[in-house]
Design a protein around this motif. Structure first.
Motif, PDB file in Angstrom:
ATOM      1  N   LEU A  13       0.828  -1.208   0.000  1.00  0.00           N
ATOM      2  CA  LEU A  13       0.000   0.000   0.000  1.00  0.00           C
ATOM      3  C   LEU A  13       0.862   1.257   0.000  1.00  0.00           C
ATOM      4  O   LEU A  13       0.612   2.213  -0.741  1.00  0.00           O
ATOM      5  N   LEU A  14       1.896   1.249   0.830  1.00  0.00           N
ATOM      6  CA  LEU A  14       2.772   2.419   0.929  1.00  0.00           C
ATOM      7  C   LEU A  14       3.477   2.686  -0.400  1.00  0.00           C
ATOM      8  O   LEU A  14       3.594   3.840  -0.841  1.00  0.00           O
ATOM      9  N   LEU A  15       3.956   1.630  -1.048  1.00  0.00           N
ATOM     10  CA  LEU A  15       4.623   1.805  -2.339  1.00  0.00           C
ATOM     11  C   LEU A  15       3.643   2.277  -3.416  1.00  0.00           C
ATOM     12  O   LEU A  15       3.980   3.115  -4.258  1.00  0.00           O
ATOM     13  N   ALA A  16       2.426   1.739  -3.375  1.00  0.00           N
ATOM     14  CA  ALA A  16       1.414   2.179  -4.340  1.00  0.00           C
ATOM     15  C   ALA A  16       1.118   3.661  -4.158  1.00  0.00           C
ATOM     16  O   ALA A  16       1.090   4.435  -5.130  1.00  0.00           O
ATOM     17  N   TYR A  17       0.923   4.096  -2.914  1.00  0.00           N
ATOM     18  CA  TYR A  17       0.642   5.505  -2.659  1.00  0.00           C
ATOM     19  C   TYR A  17       1.832   6.393  -3.017  1.00  0.00           C
ATOM     20  O   TYR A  17       1.655   7.540  -3.433  1.00  0.00           O
ATOM     21  N   LEU A  18       3.044   5.889  -2.857  1.00  0.00           N
ATOM     22  CA  LEU A  18       4.228   6.666  -3.243  1.00  0.00           C
ATOM     23  C   LEU A  18       4.213   6.945  -4.738  1.00  0.00           C
ATOM     24  O   LEU A  18       4.406   8.101  -5.170  1.00  0.00           O
ATOM     25  N   PHE A  19       3.983   5.930  -5.553  1.00  0.00           N
ATOM     26  CA  PHE A  19       3.943   6.124  -7.004  1.00  0.00           C
ATOM     27  C   PHE A  19       2.743   6.970  -7.415  1.00  0.00           C
ATOM     28  O   PHE A  19       2.845   7.796  -8.334  1.00  0.00           O
ATOM     29  N   HIS A  20       1.617   6.774  -6.748  1.00  0.00           N
ATOM     30  CA  HIS A  20       0.444   7.614  -7.031  1.00  0.00           C
ATOM     31  C   HIS A  20       0.760   9.084  -6.753  1.00  0.00           C
ATOM     32  O   HIS A  20       0.362   9.980  -7.508  1.00  0.00           O
ATOM     33  N   THR A  21       1.484   9.320  -5.659  1.00  0.00           N
ATOM     34  CA  THR A  21       1.840  10.689  -5.288  1.00  0.00           C
ATOM     35  C   THR A  21       2.774  11.325  -6.312  1.00  0.00           C
ATOM     36  O   THR A  21       2.572  12.476  -6.729  1.00  0.00           O
ATOM     37  N   LEU A  22       3.808  10.593  -6.714  1.00  0.00           N
ATOM     38  CA  LEU A  22       4.749  11.141  -7.697  1.00  0.00           C
ATOM     39  C   LEU A  22       4.031  11.429  -9.020  1.00  0.00           C
ATOM     40  O   LEU A  22       4.294  12.448  -9.668  1.00  0.00           O
ATOM     41  N   GLY A  23       3.126  10.541  -9.406  1.00  0.00           N
ATOM     42  CA  GLY A  23       2.342  10.788 -10.611  1.00  0.00           C
ATOM     43  C   GLY A  23       1.445  11.995 -10.467  1.00  0.00           C
ATOM     44  O   GLY A  23       1.331  12.826 -11.376  1.00  0.00           O
ATOM     45  N   GLU A  24       0.817  12.132  -9.299  1.00  0.00           N
ATOM     46  CA  GLU A  24      -0.062  13.274  -9.056  1.00  0.00           C
ATOM     47  C   GLU A  24       0.712  14.583  -9.100  1.00  0.00           C
ATOM     48  O   GLU A  24       0.246  15.583  -9.660  1.00  0.00           O
ATOM     49  N   LEU A  25       1.905  14.602  -8.524  1.00  0.00           N
ATOM     50  CA  LEU A  25       2.712  15.822  -8.508  1.00  0.00           C
ATOM     51  C   LEU A  25       3.171  16.226  -9.903  1.00  0.00           C
ATOM     52  O   LEU A  25       3.400  17.409 -10.168  1.00  0.00           O
ATOM     53  N   CYS A  26       3.302  15.257 -10.786  1.00  0.00           N
ATOM     54  CA  CYS A  26       3.639  15.572 -12.174  1.00  0.00           C
ATOM     55  C   CYS A  26       2.426  16.127 -12.923  1.00  0.00           C
ATOM     56  O   CYS A  26       2.555  17.047 -13.739  1.00  0.00           O
ATOM     57  N   ALA A  27       1.249  15.589 -12.639  1.00  0.00           N
ATOM     58  CA  ALA A  27       0.075  15.869 -13.470  1.00  0.00           C
ATOM     59  C   ALA A  27      -0.835  16.957 -12.928  1.00  0.00           C
ATOM     60  O   ALA A  27      -1.211  17.883 -13.645  1.00  0.00           O
ATOM     61  N   SER A  28      -1.220  16.866 -11.669  1.00  0.00           N
ATOM     62  CA  SER A  28      -2.325  17.689 -11.189  1.00  0.00           C
ATOM     63  C   SER A  28      -2.008  19.174 -11.022  1.00  0.00           C
ATOM     64  O   SER A  28      -2.763  20.017 -11.509  1.00  0.00           O
ATOM     65  N   PRO A  29      -0.910  19.562 -10.333  1.00  0.00           N
ATOM     66  CA  PRO A  29      -0.672  21.005 -10.167  1.00  0.00           C
ATOM     67  C   PRO A  29      -0.472  21.725 -11.489  1.00  0.00           C
ATOM     68  O   PRO A  29      -0.960  22.841 -11.676  1.00  0.00           O
TER      69      PRO A  29
END
Length: 513
Positions: free
Chosen positions: A409-425
């Motif tokens: 779960l922690l690794l999944a959320y880490l990759f989700h976070t890095l992807g979000e920081l690239c895309a959403s802001p």
């Protein structure tokens, strides 16, 4: 038309003080929203005959409601944007939205079923008024020739969002799971009240942004945008778009016997029609920029349709199929809703600074490229959930006898976070760069509506896990996101041409030129 950002502004750490007023307002608004979101599906699926009773719903029913609710939360940004553009301005709309949110979260504290649904309705209305308009105000704080600073301003604003989200999941989640669900809902309402007070006290720093834009075009030029819904029927392309969506909705309603999704598609027919009206309202450069903005909405739908498994399927998976023991302490499942936000607080400035460094080295760094990379990285996070789902074992009657490790779960959320920081802001910043000023709030509302549709897609995928299994859903999402991101990169050059240099640092042409 003058740029409000050129007015002399007090600064703090090199950014307008108004940014930090909006930062704090959004932080508390997100505290209330993500606090409620962290415990919503857990409350729905909690048994009724226990010390802290929930509603006792089945998993798929809970995820379905979660999908509908989160979709409407963001789709409401379309009318919220139109009200701001045509009636109130963004600054006043944010205040109205905040009041609705205070009322909605407070009503959820009442232990009655009518209060539960009324609270959700008020929250939908409140987020629709607040969310698109406060984001647009952030963009309005910066001149158009300060694109790097504007991007960094959105990263700072984004950190406020996630500071609120991180605290909410830990505090509201703990109170909701251990003391009482409705105490958690009430605590979220207190947070929103603090945010509303902050916004009111900080008005002197933001009076120059978010005001109603005076449209100085001629009556002939303005005729298409006077009555948006009636304007749908003035041009062939908007009529065709409206009719196609309406027919599709009727086919789903009567052909597939699904009135709810049929009505949803028919409602979207109006959104499609209005979107075409907005497109028709522009000149050549504006039309191209509006078109590429609409195309970027597809990326947004795909991204959030995958990412938002976090609040639904992954939240229930954490509660029911993940080993949450840490020594003698059982970690509340809702606390994992803070992991993404905590990772964002750690990595936001790092990722933002990396892209600035990358751009200074003359590498590809357009917003569309970052969004595509974000989709790919986020998708890879689901491979870890695929591994987790293979660790779970069941007995003969389907009960879980061995749970998966929380490390996946922690690794999944880490990759989700890095992807979000690239895309959403950068997606938020991208809209403010391309949208005509007179349609700014509507376009931001359309962005959040696309996010809402992504949330509904997430709900549909989460529901289907009961039929197809978590492994197939997680793996399918990972593979699809990778292929989709690569396809976007492959057509990047023609998409960038449609922006007409809107992302250049200097010499950006005025949208109306």
């Amino acid at each position: 038309m003058s740029d409000s950002a050129t007015i002399s502004q007090k600064t703090l750490f090199g950014h307008p003080v108004g940014l930090f007023i909006l930062f704090l307002t959004e932080m508390w608004e997100r505290f209330s929203y993500y606090g409620m979101r962290a415990i919503l599906v857990l409350y729905l699926v909690a048994e009724t005959a226990v010390d802290n009773p929930g509603l006792g719903w089945a998993n798929d029913s809970a995820i379905a409601l979660y999908g509908w609710y989160t979709m409407f939360v963001y789709v409401a940004s379309i009318p919220g944007g139109i009200i701001a553009d045509k009636l109130l301005g963004q600054r006043k709309s944010v205040f109205v939205g905040g009041m609705l949110l205070v009322a909605g979260h407070s009503i959820l504290a009442i232990e009655e079923l009518w209060a539960f649904y009324m609270g959700l309705i008020l929250i939908v209305m409140g987020v629709g008024m607040l969310k698109p308009n406060i984001s647009t105000m952030v963009g309005g704080l910066y001149p158009k020739n300060e694109q790097n600073k504007r991007d960094m301003g959105f990263y700072i604003f984004y950190m406020g969002i996630n500071l609120g989200a991180a605290a909410a999941a830990l505090i509201v989640g703990y109170v909701g799971e251990t003391i009482g669900w409705h105490y958690g809902f009430g605590l979220a309402g207190i947070g929103m009240g603090i945010g509303q007070l902050t916004y009111w006290l900080g008005q002197k720093h933001i009076r120059h942004v978010g005001n109603l834009v005076i449209d100085d075009r001629t009556e002939e030029e303005k005729k298409e945008s006077k009555n948006l819904f009636m304007s749908i029927f003035h041009h062939t392309n908007s009529i065709v778009g409206f009719v196609i969506m309406t027919v599709l909705g009727l086919l789903v309603w009567f052909g597939l016997d699904s009135w709810s999704y049929g009505l949803l598609i028919i409602a979207l027919a109006f959104a499609v029609g209005v979107g075409i009206v907005v497109y028709n309202d522009g000149n050549k450069v504006e039309k191209d920029r509006i078109l590429v903005t609409y195309l970027s909405f597809l990326i947004i739908i795909i991204f959030w349709g995958s990412f938002e498994q976090a609040g639904g399927l992954m939240n229930i998976y954490t509660d029911q199929k993940t080993d949450l023991r840490l020594g003698s302490f059982d970690i509340p499942a809702s606390w994992f809703q803070s992991v993404n936000a905590i990772f964002i607080l750690i990595f936001a400035t790092v990722v933002g600074s990396f892209w600035v460094w990358w751009k200074n080295r003359k590498k590809e760094s357009s917003s569309l490229f970052k969004m595509a990379i974000g989709v790919i990285i986020m998708g890879w996070g689901f491979f870890f959930m695929s591994i987790a789902s293979k660790e779970v074992s069941y007995d003969a009657v389907g009960e879980v006898v061995e749970k998966s490790s929380m490390i996946w779960l922690l690794l999944a959320y880490l990759f989700h976070t890095l992807g979000e920081l690239c895309a959403s802001p950068v997606a938020l910043s991208f809209i403010t760069k391309l949208a005509p000023e007179r349609w700014m709030a509507f376009m931001m509302g359309a962005y959040f509506a696309a996010t809402g549709l992504g949330n509904k897609v997430a709900g549909l995928l989460g529901e289907s896990a009961s039929e197809y299994g978590e492994f197939n859903i997680f793996t399918g999402i990972a593979i699809f996101c990778t292929i989709f991101g690569i396809l976007v990169i492959a057509i990047l050059k023609p998409l960038k041409r449609l922006t007409h240099g809107a992302e250049e640092l200097e010499g950006v042409q005025n949208d109306a030129s």
